[in-house]
Design a protein around this motif. Structure first.
Motif, PDB file in Angstrom:
ATOM      1  N   ASP A   1      47.339   6.983  24.911  1.00  0.00           N
ATOM      2  CA  ASP A   1      45.983   6.619  24.487  1.00  0.00           C
ATOM      3  C   ASP A   1      45.916   6.694  22.953  1.00  0.00           C
ATOM      4  OD1 ASP A   1      43.311   6.299  23.970  1.00  0.00           O
ATOM      5  OD2 ASP A   1      42.622   7.702  25.514  1.00  0.00           O
ATOM      6  N   LYS A   2      45.992   5.511  22.335  1.00  0.00           N
ATOM      7  CA  LYS A   2      46.039   5.457  20.866  1.00  0.00           C
ATOM      8  C   LYS A   2      44.778   6.034  20.230  1.00  0.00           C
ATOM      9  CE  LYS A   2      49.120   1.453  20.641  1.00  0.00           C
ATOM     10  NZ  LYS A   2      49.278   0.077  20.129  1.00  0.00           N
ATOM     11  N   LYS A   3      43.644   5.778  20.790  1.00  0.00           N
ATOM     12  CA  LYS A   3      42.398   6.269  20.205  1.00  0.00           C
ATOM     13  C   LYS A   3      42.353   7.787  20.270  1.00  0.00           C
ATOM     14  CE  LYS A   3      37.383   5.868  20.518  1.00  0.00           C
ATOM     15  NZ  LYS A   3      36.236   5.246  21.226  1.00  0.00           N
ATOM     16  N   ALA A   4      42.774   8.350  21.430  1.00  0.00           N
ATOM     17  CA  ALA A   4      42.765   9.799  21.580  1.00  0.00           C
ATOM     18  C   ALA A   4      43.800  10.428  20.668  1.00  0.00           C
ATOM     19  CB  ALA A   4      43.048  10.170  23.039  1.00  0.00           C
ATOM     20  N   ILE A   5      44.939   9.715  20.489  1.00  0.00           N
ATOM     21  CA  ILE A   5      45.975  10.229  19.586  1.00  0.00           C
ATOM     22  C   ILE A   5      45.437  10.302  18.157  1.00  0.00           C
ATOM     23  CG2 ILE A   5      48.209   9.685  18.524  1.00  0.00           C
ATOM     24  CD1 ILE A   5      49.028   8.453  21.227  1.00  0.00           C
ATOM     25  N   ALA A   6      44.765   9.230  17.720  1.00  0.00           N
ATOM     26  CA  ALA A   6      44.242   9.183  16.354  1.00  0.00           C
ATOM     27  C   ALA A   6      43.184  10.254  16.131  1.00  0.00           C
ATOM     28  CB  ALA A   6      43.654   7.790  16.078  1.00  0.00           C
ATOM     29  N   THR A   7      42.290  10.439  17.099  1.00  0.00           N
ATOM     30  CA  THR A   7      41.222  11.427  16.956  1.00  0.00           C
ATOM     31  C   THR A   7      41.797  12.841  16.893  1.00  0.00           C
ATOM     32  OG1 THR A   7      39.683  10.006  18.172  1.00  0.00           O
ATOM     33  CG2 THR A   7      39.123  12.345  17.998  1.00  0.00           C
ATOM     34  N   ALA A   8      42.759  13.147  17.772  1.00  0.00           N
ATOM     35  CA  ALA A   8      43.346  14.487  17.808  1.00  0.00           C
ATOM     36  C   ALA A   8      44.147  14.774  16.542  1.00  0.00           C
ATOM     37  CB  ALA A   8      44.231  14.634  19.049  1.00  0.00           C
ATOM     38  N   ALA A   9      44.884  13.751  16.045  1.00  0.00           N
ATOM     39  CA  ALA A   9      45.708  13.931  14.847  1.00  0.00           C
ATOM     40  C   ALA A   9      44.824  14.183  13.615  1.00  0.00           C
ATOM     41  CB  ALA A   9      46.593  12.698  14.641  1.00  0.00           C
ATOM     42  N   GLU A  10      43.720  13.439  13.534  1.00  0.00           N
ATOM     43  CA  GLU A  10      42.811  13.599  12.381  1.00  0.00           C
ATOM     44  C   GLU A  10      42.175  14.982  12.390  1.00  0.00           C
ATOM     45  OE1 GLU A  10      38.797  11.484  10.454  1.00  0.00           O
ATOM     46  OE2 GLU A  10      39.807  10.574  12.187  1.00  0.00           O
ATOM     47  N   ALA A  11      41.701  15.422  13.554  1.00  0.00           N
ATOM     48  CA  ALA A  11      41.077  16.738  13.653  1.00  0.00           C
ATOM     49  C   ALA A  11      42.092  17.840  13.390  1.00  0.00           C
ATOM     50  CB  ALA A  11      40.451  16.916  15.044  1.00  0.00           C
ATOM     51  N   LEU A  12      43.315  17.646  13.845  1.00  0.00           N
ATOM     52  CA  LEU A  12      44.366  18.651  13.638  1.00  0.00           C
ATOM     53  C   LEU A  12      44.697  18.809  12.163  1.00  0.00           C
ATOM     54  CD1 LEU A  12      46.498  20.560  14.806  1.00  0.00           C
ATOM     55  CD2 LEU A  12      48.049  18.587  15.057  1.00  0.00           C
ATOM     56  N   GLU A  13      44.806  17.708  11.447  1.00  0.00           N
ATOM     57  CA  GLU A  13      45.122  17.764  10.012  1.00  0.00           C
ATOM     58  C   GLU A  13      44.001  18.452   9.226  1.00  0.00           C
ATOM     59  OE1 GLU A  13      47.097  17.642   6.576  1.00  0.00           O
ATOM     60  OE2 GLU A  13      47.878  17.127   8.573  1.00  0.00           O
ATOM     61  N   ALA A  14      42.740  18.203   9.617  1.00  0.00           N
ATOM     62  CA  ALA A  14      41.615  18.842   8.944  1.00  0.00           C
ATOM     63  C   ALA A  14      41.655  20.358   9.113  1.00  0.00           C
ATOM     64  CB  ALA A  14      40.301  18.284   9.482  1.00  0.00           C
ATOM     65  N   ARG A  15      41.938  20.835  10.341  1.00  0.00           N
ATOM     66  CA  ARG A  15      41.986  22.272  10.590  1.00  0.00           C
ATOM     67  C   ARG A  15      43.134  22.927   9.838  1.00  0.00           C
ATOM     68  NH1 ARG A  15      38.369  19.836  12.764  1.00  0.00           N
ATOM     69  NH2 ARG A  15      37.013  20.666  14.435  1.00  0.00           N
ATOM     70  N   LYS A  16      44.236  22.241   9.741  1.00  0.00           N
ATOM     71  CA  LYS A  16      45.368  22.795   8.992  1.00  0.00           C
ATOM     72  C   LYS A  16      45.035  22.913   7.487  1.00  0.00           C
ATOM     73  CE  LYS A  16      49.126  21.299  12.071  1.00  0.00           C
ATOM     74  NZ  LYS A  16      50.345  20.457  12.197  1.00  0.00           N
ATOM     75  N   SER A  17      44.326  21.940   6.971  1.00  0.00           N
ATOM     76  CA  SER A  17      43.923  21.988   5.552  1.00  0.00           C
ATOM     77  C   SER A  17      43.018  23.186   5.305  1.00  0.00           C
ATOM     78  CB  SER A  17      43.203  20.693   5.159  1.00  0.00           C
ATOM     79  OG  SER A  17      44.074  19.589   5.279  1.00  0.00           O
ATOM     80  N   TRP A  18      42.063  23.446   6.216  1.00  0.00           N
ATOM     81  CA  TRP A  18      41.166  24.579   6.060  1.00  0.00           C
ATOM     82  C   TRP A  18      41.949  25.891   6.103  1.00  0.00           C
ATOM     83  CZ3 TRP A  18      36.987  22.760  10.128  1.00  0.00           C
ATOM     84  CH2 TRP A  18      36.358  21.603   9.616  1.00  0.00           C
ATOM     85  N   LEU A  19      42.931  25.913   7.000  1.00  0.00           N
ATOM     86  CA  LEU A  19      43.734  27.135   7.112  1.00  0.00           C
ATOM     87  C   LEU A  19      44.550  27.407   5.857  1.00  0.00           C
ATOM     88  CD1 LEU A  19      44.650  29.441   8.947  1.00  0.00           C
ATOM     89  CD2 LEU A  19      46.482  27.948   9.809  1.00  0.00           C
ATOM     90  N   ARG A  20      45.086  26.336   5.272  1.00  0.00           N
ATOM     91  CA  ARG A  20      45.846  26.510   4.036  1.00  0.00           C
ATOM     92  C   ARG A  20      44.928  27.007   2.902  1.00  0.00           C
ATOM     93  NH1 ARG A  20      48.383  21.681   5.813  1.00  0.00           N
ATOM     94  NH2 ARG A  20      46.977  20.408   4.532  1.00  0.00           N
ATOM     95  N   ALA A  21      43.685  26.549   2.898  1.00  0.00           N
ATOM     96  CA  ALA A  21      42.724  26.972   1.888  1.00  0.00           C
ATOM     97  C   ALA A  21      42.419  28.461   1.996  1.00  0.00           C
ATOM     98  CB  ALA A  21      41.438  26.165   1.998  1.00  0.00           C
ATOM     99  N   LEU A  22      42.500  28.980   3.208  1.00  0.00           N
ATOM    100  CA  LEU A  22      42.256  30.396   3.432  1.00  0.00           C
ATOM    101  C   LEU A  22      43.511  31.249   3.204  1.00  0.00           C
ATOM    102  CD1 LEU A  22      39.998  30.287   6.635  1.00  0.00           C
ATOM    103  CD2 LEU A  22      39.302  30.864   4.305  1.00  0.00           C
ATOM    104  N   GLY A  23      44.599  30.576   2.856  1.00  0.00           N
ATOM    105  CA  GLY A  23      45.833  31.312   2.601  1.00  0.00           C
ATOM    106  C   GLY A  23      46.680  31.516   3.844  1.00  0.00           C
ATOM    107  N   GLY A  24      46.355  30.850   4.908  1.00  0.00           N
ATOM    108  CA  GLY A  24      47.095  31.016   6.163  1.00  0.00           C
ATOM    109  C   GLY A  24      48.269  30.067   6.275  1.00  0.00           C
TER     110      GLY A  24
END
Length: 424
Positions: free
Chosen positions: A401-424
């Motif tokens: 499911d390309k749409k589900a893949i794109a949505t999950a990948a985008e949300a995953l990258e955002a959470r990782k960015s927030w975690l890096r900002a917190l020093g994690g």
């Protein structure tokens, strides 16, 4: 000697046309021909006939010269026709029945023609004189009206220097017209002069009243300013401490009014000199302070050189200790002058202080327990979210499911960015 007897008339036989204008009888009686008759003009018993005729012919020549002179004066102009007419009338009386030998009728005809011309000229002169008088009255009336207009102005709004000059100019013009223009009728002249004089007198009265009031105003201002000067001069012993009181006196000076230019200038010179002495004392003090600040300025510059190493000190505690030591010694040096120099030095040290404070604020935020707890909780939440999103992404990839893949990948990258900002 001849004995003229004008007016006596002898009736004799009419003379021939070629007969001369005069004749002498044997007894010495001299006669003049008038038309067809002879008139006795006098006697000349002690001379010859020629001498007798010559004597009375000279009398005729004298009369003819008078007539000719009148004719020439009339032709040339310049003489008043009325005067010439009066003279001509007198000559007419002399020619009529004159004891003279010559063409007296021709002289009388010339005189009659001249009198007629002079009568016309006199009438023209009279009309011109009347016009000149009317013009002079009109000009004089204009002067009166201008003077009355000046007198009607509000004395409080008049520029008296200019108005006085205008009044003098009008009076000079009045005198000039009196000398130049024809004489006006006495009643008219008196009426115009009364109006002119009264208006001029009213202006002079207003001027005197204005300057009397102005003198009183100047006197009041002079007395007030004199007292201000004396109070200002009395501040001299206070030196710089008297400046505030002097400024208050200056405000009073501004509202004290005018005392006349010369008086104002003299009083202001004294008042300003008193202020200059006070401000001079402050300037002397400031100069002394600047001179005394030279070593202090140099000492603070040395402290700034020492403080230049603080931003490079990695150990925040050591940086704060060094800064505190420099601040203590900075305060011990004390204030420096001029103030511009002091502000410039303080600004340089303040930049270093702000840098240290900024580092301390950042360190406190990082080591604050509450902040750490919130950060750990957020880290756990982000870690859980990342794990869940990774599972969702893997599931979507299996189904394709390309749409589900794109949505999950985008949300995953955002959470990782927030975690890096917190020093994690």
């Amino acid at each position: 000697m001849p004995r003229p007897t004008p007016g006596a008339t002898a009736r004799v036989t009419p003379a021939a046309p070629a007969e001369p204008w005069g004749r002498v009888d044997d007894d010495g009686t001299v006669l003049v021909r008038e038309g067809s008759e002879w008139r006795v003009v006098g006697e000349f018993p002690d001379g010859t006939r020629e001498e007798a005729l010559a004597y009375f012919e000279r009398k005729y020549a004298d009369l003819a010269s008078e007539v000719t002179l009148l004719e020439v004066r009339h032709r040339r102009g310049g003489a008043a026709a009325s005067d010439l007419r009066s003279t001509a009338a007198k000559v007419q009386a002399k020619v009529s029945g004159a004891a003279a030998v010559g063409d007296l009728a021709a002289l009388e005809a010339r005189l009659a023609a001249l009198v007629d011309e002079l009568s016309e000229a006199t009438a023209a002169e009279t009309a011109a004189a009347r016009e000149a008088v009317d013009a002079a009255i009109e000009e004089r009336t204009r002067l009166v009206e201008r003077m009355e207009a000046l007198a009607a102005r509000d004395p409080r709004s008049i520029q008296w220097k200019q108005t006085t000059a205008d009044v003098n100019a009008l009076f000079e013009e009045w005198q000039t017209q009196q000398q130049r223009d024809p004489r006006l009728p006495k009643s008219t002249a008196q009426q115009l002069w009364k109006r002119f004089r009264d208006a001029r007198g009213a202006i002079d009265k207003h001027r005197r009243e204005f300057y009397a009031e102005l003198d009183e105003t100047h006197k009041s201002a002079r007395d007030r300013k004199t007292r201000l000067v004396e109070r200002a001069e009395a501040l001299a012993p206070k030196g710089e401490d008297g400046i505030a009181a002097y400024r208050d006196l200056l405000e009073e000076w501004k509202s004290a009014g005018r005392a006349g230019k010369k008086v104002d200038d003299a009083l202001w010179a004294r008042f300003k000199a008193a202020g200059d002495a006070l401000y001079g004392a402050r300037a002397d003090r400031a100069n002394a302070e600047v001179e005394a600040s030279r070593e202090k300025i140099e000492a603070k510059r040395e402290l700034l050189s020492e403080a230049a190493a603080i931003p490079d000190e990695r150990d925040l505690a050591k940086a704060r200790t060094l800064l505190t030591s420099i601040q203590r010694r900075w305060d011990e040096i004390g204030r420096v002058f001029p103030r511009e120099q002091e502000r410039a030095l303080d600004d340089e040290l303040r930049k270093i202080e702000q840098g240290v404070r900024g580092r301390e604020d950042a360190d406190w935020k990082r080591n604050n327990p509450e902040t750490k707890a919130r950060a750990n909780d957020m880290t756990r939440q982000l870690t859980d979210a990342i794990a869940k999103l990774e599972a969702e992404l893997a599931s979507a990839e299996k189904t394709g499911d390309k749409k589900a893949i794109a949505t999950a990948a985008e949300a995953l990258e955002a959470r990782k960015s927030w975690l890096r900002a917190l020093g994690g």
